[in-house]
Design an enzyme around this catalytic site. Structure first.
Site, PDB file in Angstrom:
ATOM      1  CB  SER A 144       0.362 -10.991   3.090  1.00  0.00           C
ATOM      2  OG  SER A 144      -0.677 -11.377   4.346  1.00  0.00           O
ATOM      3  CE1 TYR A 157      -4.137  -8.477  -0.636  1.00  0.00           C
ATOM      4  CE2 TYR A 157      -3.723 -10.755   1.137  1.00  0.00           C
ATOM      5  CZ  TYR A 157      -3.401  -8.698   0.449  1.00  0.00           C
ATOM      6  OH  TYR A 157      -2.146  -8.212   0.840  1.00  0.00           O
TER       7      TYR A 157
HETATM    8  N1  LIG Z   1      -2.579  -3.955   6.109  1.00  0.00           N
HETATM    9  C1  LIG Z   1      -2.924  -5.088   5.650  1.00  0.00           C
HETATM   10  O1  LIG Z   1      -2.942  -5.959   7.201  1.00  0.00           O
HETATM   11  C2  LIG Z   1      -1.679  -5.801   5.472  1.00  0.00           C
HETATM   12  C3  LIG Z   1      -1.312  -6.997   5.756  1.00  0.00           C
HETATM   13  C4  LIG Z   1      -0.342  -8.141   5.149  1.00  0.00           C
HETATM   14  C5  LIG Z   1       0.464  -7.309   4.446  1.00  0.00           C
HETATM   15  N2  LIG Z   1       0.085  -6.773   3.643  1.00  0.00           N
HETATM   16  C6  LIG Z   1       0.443  -5.764   2.422  1.00  0.00           C
HETATM   17  O2  LIG Z   1       1.078  -4.353   2.351  1.00  0.00           O
HETATM   18  C7  LIG Z   1       1.041  -3.669   1.565  1.00  0.00           C
HETATM   19  C8  LIG Z   1       1.161  -2.403   2.076  1.00  0.00           C
HETATM   20  O3  LIG Z   1      -0.698  -2.571   1.921  1.00  0.00           O
HETATM   21  P1  LIG Z   1      -1.533  -1.481   2.535  1.00  0.00           P
HETATM   22  O4  LIG Z   1      -1.486  -1.910   4.347  1.00  0.00           O
HETATM   23  O5  LIG Z   1      -0.231  -0.220   3.314  1.00  0.00           O
HETATM   24  O6  LIG Z   1      -2.492  -1.022   2.565  1.00  0.00           O
HETATM   25  P2  LIG Z   1      -2.580   0.639   1.414  1.00  0.00           P
HETATM   26  O7  LIG Z   1      -4.023   0.171   0.527  1.00  0.00           O
HETATM   27  O8  LIG Z   1      -2.723   1.732   1.666  1.00  0.00           O
HETATM   28  O9  LIG Z   1      -1.486   0.250   0.230  1.00  0.00           O
HETATM   29  C9  LIG Z   1      -1.064  -0.457  -1.149  1.00  0.00           C
HETATM   30  C10 LIG Z   1      -0.675   1.272  -1.875  1.00  0.00           C
HETATM   31  O10 LIG Z   1      -0.674   0.660  -2.944  1.00  0.00           O
HETATM   32  C11 LIG Z   1      -2.193   1.436  -3.915  1.00  0.00           C
HETATM   33  N3  LIG Z   1      -1.884   1.086  -5.686  1.00  0.00           N
HETATM   34  C12 LIG Z   1      -2.527   0.234  -5.867  1.00  0.00           C
HETATM   35  N4  LIG Z   1      -2.513  -0.516  -6.865  1.00  0.00           N
HETATM   36  C13 LIG Z   1      -1.879   0.431  -7.650  1.00  0.00           C
HETATM   37  C14 LIG Z   1      -1.494  -0.091  -8.745  1.00  0.00           C
HETATM   38  N5  LIG Z   1      -1.459  -0.699  -9.700  1.00  0.00           N
HETATM   39  N6  LIG Z   1       0.062   0.678  -8.960  1.00  0.00           N
HETATM   40  C15 LIG Z   1       0.453   1.448  -7.815  1.00  0.00           C
HETATM   41  N7  LIG Z   1       0.343   1.499  -7.191  1.00  0.00           N
HETATM   42  C16 LIG Z   1      -0.898   1.254  -6.734  1.00  0.00           C
HETATM   43  C17 LIG Z   1      -2.665   1.731  -3.200  1.00  0.00           C
HETATM   44  O11 LIG Z   1      -2.805   3.744  -4.478  1.00  0.00           O
HETATM   45  C18 LIG Z   1      -1.905   2.287  -1.937  1.00  0.00           C
HETATM   46  O12 LIG Z   1      -1.795   3.447  -1.701  1.00  0.00           O
HETATM   47  C19 LIG Z   1       0.439  -4.769  -0.065  1.00  0.00           C
HETATM   48  O13 LIG Z   1       1.042  -5.185  -0.278  1.00  0.00           O
HETATM   49  C20 LIG Z   1      -0.433  -5.264   1.379  1.00  0.00           C
HETATM   50  O14 LIG Z   1      -0.966  -6.478   0.802  1.00  0.00           O
HETATM   51  C21 LIG Z   1      -1.036  -5.276   4.274  1.00  0.00           C
END
Ligand SMILES: NC(=O)c1ccc[n+]([C@@H]2O[C@H](COP(=O)([O-])OP(=O)(O)OC[C@H]3O[C@@H](n4cnc5c(N)ncnc54)[C@H](O)[C@@H]3O)[C@@H](O)[C@H]2O)c1
Length: 259
Positions: A144, A157
């Protein structure tokens, strides 16, 4: 230039939703067999079914990758079903707002376990298989912009994502002799379930619109769609990438080039 993952197997953690789902879908549509992972079996199964309905090969494996047992079960289930493991995308994470001084340590630990240790556990489980098979491999960590910028209330985080990018560099060095390339993709704002705060998307707030759209603090003046981040992950994990190793690819619409 077409990317083909024919005969390759990709595991994407946390791929029932958001960026993980878009990544699993993109791998599958480019010919990989994919493993959809998350904690909730029904969500994973539904996502895998959506990919199969488009002609892709996909299997759901519910496992909590914040634990060693969960990560190893995920790798084992992959090998049992598909016989190989070529790509590991460490994508699972949770977002949380926590006061550094007053929050119980358990809460801190929970975030680090899911957002940081999961990448350790899954990378180890995958690398063991990749090394044993002798075919090389690819690991992509989804970090991120929090990796190098901090936000109030997000100390755990921020720290987890920073550690993840440093893990990328360390593993790029350590796994290079086995032709396992390790990289990160660091997204900015992305339109996924993680953007929901108290039932409302932060992308639908005046705060986001004023700062990031109207004032163009994101030069492209919008959040990303999950598929736009997936494309970066897929390329880094693909056979087209033969020399990018230990890199953190920022995918934030230009947010971090300004201040
Ligand atoms: N959405 C944003 O703005 C953003 C920005 C920067 C980085 N990210 C990163 O992108 C990645 C994906 O996030 P996203 O935005 O798609 O959100 P999201 O919440 O849709 O995806 C995260 C997924 O991880 C799963 N998860 C959580 N804990 C878990 C565990 N212990 N075991 C297995 N699965 C688990 C959740 O059920 C979910 O499906 C993450 O690493 C997040 O930190 C997201």
């Amino acid at each position: 230039m077409n990317i083909s993952f024919e005969s390759q197997v990709a595991v994407v953690t946390g791929s029932g939703t958001g960026i993980g789902y878009a990544t699993a879908e993109a791998f599958a549509l480019a010919g990989a067999a994919v493993v959809v992972n998350g904690r909730r079996a029904a969500v994973c199964e539904e996502a895998a079914e959506r990919i199969r309905a488009q002609g892709g090969r996909a299997m759901a494996v519910a496992a909590d990758v914040s634990t060693i047992a969960g990560a190893e079960a995920l790798a084992r289930a992959t090998l049992d079903a598909y016989g190989r493991l070529d790509i590991m995308v460490n994508n699972a994470a949770v977002a949380a707002v926590t006061d550094f001084v007053t929050a119980p340590y358990d809460e801190w630990r929970r975030i680090l376990d899911i957002n940081m240790d999961s990448a350790i556990h899954c990378s180890r489980a995958a690398a063991r298989e990749m090394i044993a098979a002798g075919r090389g491999g690819r690991i992509v960590n989804v970090s991120s912009i929090h990796s190098y910028r901090a936000e109030k209330g997000a100390s755990h985080y921020d720290m987890a994502k920073g550690a993840m990018d440093q893990l990328t560099r360390a593993l790029a060095l350590e796994l290079a002799p086995f032709n396992i390339l390790v990289n990160s993709v660091a997204p900015g704002f992305v339109d996924t379930p993680m953007s929901m705060v108290n039932g409302k998307s932060e992308l639908d707030t005046d705060w986001f619109r004023d700062n990031y759209v109207t004032q163009r603090r994101i030069p492209l003046a919008r959040a990303a769609q999950p598929g736009e981040i997936a494309q970066a992950i897929v390329w880094l994990a693909s056979p087209l990438n033969t020399y990018v190793n230990g890199h953190v690819l920022i995918a934030d619409g230009g947010l971090s080039v300004t201040f």
